[in-house]
Write a protein that holds these residues in place. Structure first.
Motif, mmCIF file in Angstrom:
data_model
loop_
_atom_site.group_PDB
_atom_site.id
_atom_site.type_symbol
_atom_site.label_atom_id
_atom_site.label_comp_id
_atom_site.label_asym_id
_atom_site.label_seq_id
_atom_site.Cartn_x
_atom_site.Cartn_y
_atom_site.Cartn_z
ATOM 1 N N VAL A 1 -5.262 -4.868 -4.818
ATOM 2 C CA VAL A 1 -4.232 -4.666 -3.499
ATOM 3 C C VAL A 1 -4.796 -3.226 -3.213
ATOM 4 O O VAL A 1 -5.104 -2.594 -1.935
ATOM 5 N N GLY A 2 -4.439 -2.280 -4.878
ATOM 6 C CA GLY A 2 -4.982 -0.659 -4.653
ATOM 7 C C GLY A 2 -6.552 -0.146 -3.794
ATOM 8 O O GLY A 2 -7.028 0.063 -2.777
ATOM 9 N N LEU B 1 0.300 -1.593 -0.126
ATOM 10 C CA LEU B 1 -0.036 -0.099 0.159
ATOM 11 C C LEU B 1 1.057 1.035 0.110
ATOM 12 O O LEU B 1 0.490 2.670 -0.356
ATOM 13 N N TRP B 2 2.181 0.597 0.285
ATOM 14 C CA TRP B 2 2.884 2.863 0.695
ATOM 15 C C TRP B 2 3.727 2.843 -0.757
ATOM 16 O O TRP B 2 3.480 3.871 -0.944
ATOM 17 N N ARG B 3 3.853 1.109 -1.761
ATOM 18 C CA ARG B 3 4.214 1.951 -2.867
ATOM 19 C C ARG B 3 3.084 2.394 -3.602
ATOM 20 O O ARG B 3 3.118 2.955 -4.419
ATOM 21 N N ILE C 1 -3.429 6.184 -4.512
ATOM 22 C CA ILE C 1 -4.472 5.675 -3.573
ATOM 23 C C ILE C 1 -4.957 6.982 -4.036
ATOM 24 O O ILE C 1 -5.942 7.548 -4.110
ATOM 25 N N ALA C 2 -4.152 8.329 -3.471
ATOM 26 C CA ALA C 2 -4.280 9.975 -3.152
ATOM 27 C C ALA C 2 -4.940 10.255 -4.351
ATOM 28 O O ALA C 2 -5.776 11.261 -4.246
#
Length: 349
Positions: A230-231, A105-107, A112-113
């Motif tokens: 995943v995103g 998720l960090w990648r 996502i934002a």
């Protein structure tokens, strides 16, 4: 960007929107074009012939989702008899997936934002805290058969309504007939609680219909975002965990997690956190991208039957006459509503 104009097309029409098949851009084992590359060709052709098509992979993902959704319906009913409260189950449901997927998720944080607020709201409301609390409350007031039938079974009707509101046209033919059967099945399921009136069951059934409508919103919302599964899980679970955490910390929702039985916590971690939160999120999102939103909702055609059968030995819930009449109608209706149109197949033959 994932196209949204393929929602009502034939099954195969969604494949280009979802991207090329896995491995389509991989180079050949040897990079030259000489005779050294000619010998492995038959083996490569054989591998291509045995590889599952995108539609087959999407259907396999749906079958996995069916099993997980059956477990969700059973756990929604079992929650009222456990040592956990709805907020506790929600914390487990939305907290575990981001924890396990934190590096991935960090990648994906920038993508996502970048999701539009309207699309993010569809996903966060459609499958987040509002949906979860509605499903748990409805399950506590009714039965596993109600949860397993009304929530996934009504999704095609709500998805069709959302598509019509977006200018996609009204259902016709077998799809319209299927939606009519779904309505008839719901009526058969609840009629015995109307006369005489059973306010508790009717309240639960109405709450489950709200949950189904929210899930339809989530189903359509997934096609409006350019995220991989995943995103999509991150977009759903991270804000949902923050919301449920704030509701617990401010005392709006009570919690008994600190005093809950270890077995109950483990069960809901597996079913809700790993199953519904992680696995179903991946498989359902994948199926939507391969088959389209409306046909991905075919998951509801099998899960009601699985829930009714599993509820007998696991929860001791014997099917009533209303269940025996309503569930087959809902199942048949979902199958018809999601039948692909075959009007142009003969022309392509």
């Amino acid at each position: 960007m994932v196209a949204t104009n393929t929602l009502r097309g034939p099954v195969g029409a969604d494949v280009p929107a979802a991207g090329p098949a896995a491995g389509a851009h991989l180079p050949a084992p040897d990079g030259d074009t000489g005779t050294a590359g000619a010998a492995p060709a038959p083996a490569s052709d054989a591998a291509r012939r045995t590889r599952l098509s995108p539609q087959a992979r999407g259907m396999a993902a749906l079958l996995v989702t069916v099993a997980i959704w059956a477990a969700f319906a059973l756990s929604a009913r079992a929650l009222s008899a456990s040592s956990l409260l709805p907020a506790d189950a929600a914390l487990l449901r939305f907290g575990l997936p981001p924890l396990l997927l934190a590096p991935a998720l960090w990648r994906r944080r920038h993508r996502i934002a970048a999701v539009r607020p309207a699309a993010a709201a569809k996903i966060a409301c459609g499958a987040g805290v509002p949906f979860f609390l509605a499903a748990m409350h409805g399950g506590a007031l009714t039965s596993a058969a109600f949860v397993g039938s009304l929530v996934p079974g009504m999704v095609p009707l709500f998805v069709s309504a959302l598509m019509a509101a977006r200018g996609r046209g009204l259902p016709r033919g077998t799809q319209a007939a299927g939606l009519a059967l779904i309505v008839a099945g719901v009526a058969a399921l609840v009629w015995r609680y109307v006369v005489p009136v059973d306010t508790e069951v009717l309240e639960g059934a109405g709450t489950l219909l709200v949950a189904s409508g929210l899930w339809a919103l989530y189903t359509v919302g997934l096609r409006d975002v350019d995220l991989d599964p995943v995103g999509s899980i991150g977009l759903l679970c991270v804000p949902s965990f923050v919301v449920i955490g704030l509701l617990v910390l401010t005392g709006v929702l009570p919690t008994g997690l600190a005093h809950a039985a270890g077995g109950d916590i483990a069960l809901f971690l597996v079913v809700q956190g790993l199953g519904v939160g992680l696995c179903a999120g991946l498989t359902y999102a994948y199926a939507i991208r391969r088959l389209g939103a409306e046909r991905a909702s075919v998951v509801g055609s099998l899960s009601p039957v699985a829930v009714v059968l599993l509820a007998i030995p696991l929860l001791g819930e014997a099917p009533t006459v209303a269940v025996l009449a309503g569930v087959p109608l809902i199942t048949a209706g979902v199958i018809l509503a999601n039948r692909p149109q075959r009007s142009k197949v003969s022309a392509d033959a």
